[in-house]
Design a protein around this motif. Structure first.
Motif, PDB file in Angstrom:
ATOM      1  N   GLY A 599       9.770  66.607 -28.700  1.00  0.00           N
ATOM      2  CA  GLY A 599       9.435  67.764 -29.597  1.00  0.00           C
ATOM      3  C   GLY A 599      10.095  69.124 -28.241  1.00  0.00           C
ATOM      4  O   GLY A 599      10.471  70.441 -29.222  1.00  0.00           O
ATOM      5  N   ARG A 600       9.922  69.168 -27.242  1.00  0.00           N
ATOM      6  CA  ARG A 600      10.122  70.242 -26.058  1.00  0.00           C
ATOM      7  C   ARG A 600      11.614  69.835 -25.858  1.00  0.00           C
ATOM      8  O   ARG A 600      11.811  70.902 -24.570  1.00  0.00           O
ATOM      9  N   GLY A 601      12.090  68.861 -26.787  1.00  0.00           N
ATOM     10  CA  GLY A 601      13.794  69.035 -26.359  1.00  0.00           C
ATOM     11  C   GLY A 601      13.981  67.936 -24.749  1.00  0.00           C
ATOM     12  O   GLY A 601      15.023  67.832 -24.271  1.00  0.00           O
ATOM     13  N   LEU A 602      12.795  67.658 -24.513  1.00  0.00           N
ATOM     14  CA  LEU A 602      13.080  66.342 -23.010  1.00  0.00           C
ATOM     15  C   LEU A 602      13.075  65.180 -23.445  1.00  0.00           C
ATOM     16  O   LEU A 602      12.300  64.506 -24.749  1.00  0.00           O
ATOM     17  N   ASP A 603      14.598  64.057 -22.929  1.00  0.00           N
ATOM     18  CA  ASP A 603      14.424  62.959 -23.415  1.00  0.00           C
ATOM     19  C   ASP A 603      13.115  62.068 -22.311  1.00  0.00           C
ATOM     20  O   ASP A 603      12.900  62.406 -20.910  1.00  0.00           O
ATOM     21  N   ILE A 604      12.651  60.778 -22.449  1.00  0.00           N
ATOM     22  CA  ILE A 604      12.390  59.792 -21.662  1.00  0.00           C
ATOM     23  C   ILE A 604      12.523  58.805 -21.654  1.00  0.00           C
ATOM     24  O   ILE A 604      13.674  58.055 -21.991  1.00  0.00           O
TER      25      ILE A 604
END
Length: 798
Positions: A599-604
């Protein structure tokens, strides 16, 4: 107490355990040579006003050593547990503060199969609940603050046994309560410093097995002068000293590393020992006599290690009518659990040993003779069961194999296997859950296929054994499959003529589903709906598999989560998340932490580096000893794959992990200091020497098998420790730890953060109150997720 259990044994049963008199009674017939199967185990009645005796005395020399061996050559048991009544703690039918997006898991059914006991966190902490499988309302049976870990409804329906973790720590206790919430009591684990673990019920429901763990290792000696041991002057003080400098009983004659650990050449031969491709046991297992311990070991006696817990397994009557009965005791052991008792109580199936070296042990309860020892797989502790007549044994085992299969053996009247056969196996897949229905006729199997579950039901005519490793042929009626609404099954329980499944998936919270028709799963009404899994407006992300290749050619696996709202080819900041274990496996299930980060715009990208489970025993063993250096290289190789094959931005990468993944995070930041912009280490080890000093004894036994011996392999542990390379640290670090963590003590995070600050590297530490190695309270989990996501967002997007 059920009368049939009281009358399991014919004849007088007055022999007592000489080391714990009069706390526990030994089963009759010890040392006799009766024809056929010896007399059986049962709790012994005592007058209602007879109180259990105090604990046996410890030695006065300060070592805290366990009781000495009895005259019969058996290891003396530790004091039997004493029942402690507790006030009624049943709560309202609904939690005062209900979490809409709650999870339900670990179901256990009553004898009718219409009601389920289960664990649910709708009140903010995992608690014990019960309710009908097909309706409302549900009832909270224990509203205490201690998280619940396991649940088991008695076969006669009168009791529900469960384990809790006081203060959120790692030590547990076993309790019992009536289904209506009354008569709540502690069965075992109430003594300071002890821990208790839940086993199986007697089949008539008259008693439940518990394992009591009492630390037996002496304090650690002082570090020799000139050693590289990090001093324990951090805020949390020194470790307990239970593990360092003691013989771990690794199974090696000289205690040194196996030859295949020593090389660090980057070749695929580093998969450890010869691959486990043998067809498995085909000859009768030899009888194993018992020497220094009640449960024996392959080839004779089990060598005392002086490193670990003293474990004693008892049969305990929740009604308090009968005294506890000793089933098995062992010194310096990693684990011991009673998985099943035969219907007549004459045989016990035990699971023992550290991770990576688990064994199934069949024990005759009357004379404590071990009749069978067979290696079994890690993972679910419920490894198998006896047939209703105790003339067969069914096990989930990877003995002599790469992957776990369903094995069965006929048993002779003395409980010895006559020969083994393979009932079900799958090429390249582990059998990770095994459950037989209560009539013993039908087997339910859950297979792990690259992290996803497939549930198969074997009908009665299937369980005849087969000489091949092929699964039953399709279309023969031998097996049927359950179509799952979500990706992963975490537990299977028999609900009379039906089944109940605990499911998790990438788009739902853990929930319990039941099969009214035996084929189609139906969600229980009190489990979270899929649409309530996350707040509205941002649906969960379904991951896609990636298949990296390590620099030495070893195939790896992982799951990539794409932050919503980004174009397919747009480079994105990416968090490399590393699981614990090392034997854990990344599964495609909804993780609120992942949801927060996405939700913070970071991929995992969540990879399975070597040492992970689910890909065969050789893959699990590939990180042993010096193979750990290759596992550290795997982190960099997986990160490169996320950049080349995925949309990860090479200039905005972070590494994060918990437990062993926290260790990999610390290590990656100093082994690959220019690769990551920041790191988040959760409950990770920073110095393997101080880790051995402070961890639980059973953790130390398993860790020595994985990392090396804390004395004989000190140089290897020093090389593998992130603290050794702390001067290479460049990236800011955020560490998180539970204050009651005794698996990986908080000192491990504290010393790394302190050293980073001393070198001018920004570092912060978040200590979560009333938490242990696992974060179980809703408010703390929320704090952790938001703090970690804030840190990552600030350093990757700021």
């Amino acid at each position: 107490m059920a009368s049939n259990a009281r009358n399991l044994t014919a004849g007088d049963a007055t022999a007592r355990n000489p080391a714990a008199e009069p706390v526990a009674q030994r089963p009759p017939g010890i040392g006799t040579a009766d024809a056929g199967r010896p007399a059986t185990v049962r709790p012994q009645e005592r007058p209602p006003d007879e109180r259990p005796a105090e604990r046996t005395e410890e030695r006065t020399d300060g070592t805290g050593a366990p009781p000495s061996a009895g005259s019969d050559g058996l290891t003396a048991a530790f004091a039997a547990p004493a029942r402690i009544p507790l006030p009624d703690a049943s709560g309202p039918r609904d939690a005062p503060t209900r979490l809409i997006a709650h999870g339900c898991w670990y179901p256990s059914a009553d004898p009718s199969g219409t009601r389920l006991a289960f664990i649910c966190d709708r009140g903010g902490v995992p608690q014990l609940w019960t309710g009908p499988a097909d309706g409302e309302p549900v009832r909270l049976l224990d509203d205490g603050p201690d998280p619940v870990r396991e649940v088991s409804w008695s076969p006669d329906g009168r009791w529900i046994a469960y384990t809790t973790a006081p203060g959120g720590g790692e030590h547990t206790r076993v309790l019992c309560v009536r289904p209506d919430g009354s008569d709540r009591q502690i069965l075992a684990g109430a003594e300071p410093g002890s821990s208790a673990h839940l086993g199986c019920w007697a089949h008539d429901g008259s008693a439940v097995t518990v394992t009591v763990a009492v630390p037996t290792g002496p304090p650690a000696p002082s570090s020799p002068s000139g050693s590289d041991t990090t001093s324990g002057d951090g805020p949390s003080g020194t470790g307990t000293g239970r593990g360092f400098g003691l013989d771990l009983g690794s199974g090696l004659s000289d205690g040194r590393l196996p030859d295949h650990w020593r090389s660090r050449a980057g070749a695929t031969e580093l998969l450890g020992p010869v691959p486990h491709t043998d067809r498995g046991p085909a000859l009768p297992s030899p009888a194993v006599t018992v020497g220094t311990t009640p449960i024996g070991a392959p080839g004779g006696t089990l060598t005392a290690t002086a490193f670990g817990d003293g474990l004693s397994a008892y049969l305990v009557d929740p009604d308090g009518v009968a005294a506890p009965v000793l089933i098995a005791a062992v010194q310096d052991a990693a684990t011991l659990r009673v998985c099943d008792l035969s219907r007549d109580g004459s045989l016990a199936l035990l699971r023992r040993g550290p991770r990576g070296r688990r064994e199934a042990v069949v024990l005759r309860t009357a004379d404590h003779v071990t009749t069978c020892v067979l290696p079994v797989a890690d993972g679910d502790p419920w490894i198998g069961s006896f047939s209703p007549r105790a003339d067969a044994l069914r096990l989930r085992s990877n003995a002599h194999r790469e992957f776990a299969v369903l094995l069965t053996a006929e048993l002779d009247p003395d409980g010895r296997p006559l020969g083994w056969s393979t009932v079900a196996a799958r090429e390249g897949s582990d059998l990770e859950l095994l459950r037989y229905t209560r009539d013993g006729a039908t087997a339910v199997l859950a297979w792990n296929i690259r992290g996803m579950s497939d549930v198969e039901i074997l009908d009665p005519d299937t369980d005849t054994g087969t000489d091949t490793d092929a699964r039953p042929e399709e279309g023969t009626g031998a097996s049927r499959h359950i179509s799952l609404p979500h990706e992963v099954v975490t537990r299977v329980t028999d609900a009379n003529s039906r089944l109940a499944l605990a499911l998790s998936g990438s788009r739902r919270r853990p929930g319990i589903w039941w099969l009214p028709d035996g084929a189609t799963p139906v969600r229980t009404p009190w489990s979270s709906r899929d649409e309530d899994a996350v707040p509205p407006g941002r649906p969960p992300v379904r991951p896609v598999p990636l298949r990296p290749t390590a620099r030495d050619g070893l195939p790896l696996n992982g799951w990539y989560y794409r932050a919503p709202g980004r174009a397919p080819g747009e480079p994105a900041p990416c968090v490399i998340h590393l699981h614990g274990g090392p034997e854990d496996q990344e599964r495609p299930v909804l993780d609120p932490l992942y949801h927060e980060i996405l939700g913070r715009g970071l991929d995992i990208f969540a990879p399975d580096v070597r040492g992970s489970s689910g890909y065969g025993r050789s893959f699990v063993d590939a990180d042993l000893g010096r193979g750990r250096f290759a596992a550290l290289d795997d982190v960099a190789d997986c990160t490169a794959h996320a950049v080349l094959a995925g949309p990860a931005d090479p200039s905005r990468l972070a590494v994060m992990g918990r437990s062993y993944g926290g260790y990999l995070t610390f290590a990656s930041l100093v082994w690959h200091p220019d690769l990551f912009r920041t790191g988040v280490a959760v409950c990770g080890m920073s110095d393997l020497t101080t880790f051995f000093e402070g961890t639980e004894p059973w953790i130390a036994q398993s860790a020595a098998h994985k990392y090396g011996h804390p004395e004989r392999d000190r140089e290897l542990l020093r090389e593998l420790s992130p603290m050794t390379r702390i001067d290479a640290l460049r990236a800011p670090l955020f560490a998180v730890h539970g204050e009651h963590d005794t698996n990986v003590p908080p000192r491990e995070s504290e010393q790394f953060v302190r050293a980073a600050r001393e070198r001018g590297v920004p570092a912060e530490l978040l200590t979560l109150r009333e938490e242990g190695h696992d974060f179980l309270r809703a408010d703390n989990r929320r704090l952790f997720r938001r703090a970690a996501a804030d840190w990552l967002q600030r350093h990757l997007l700021g």
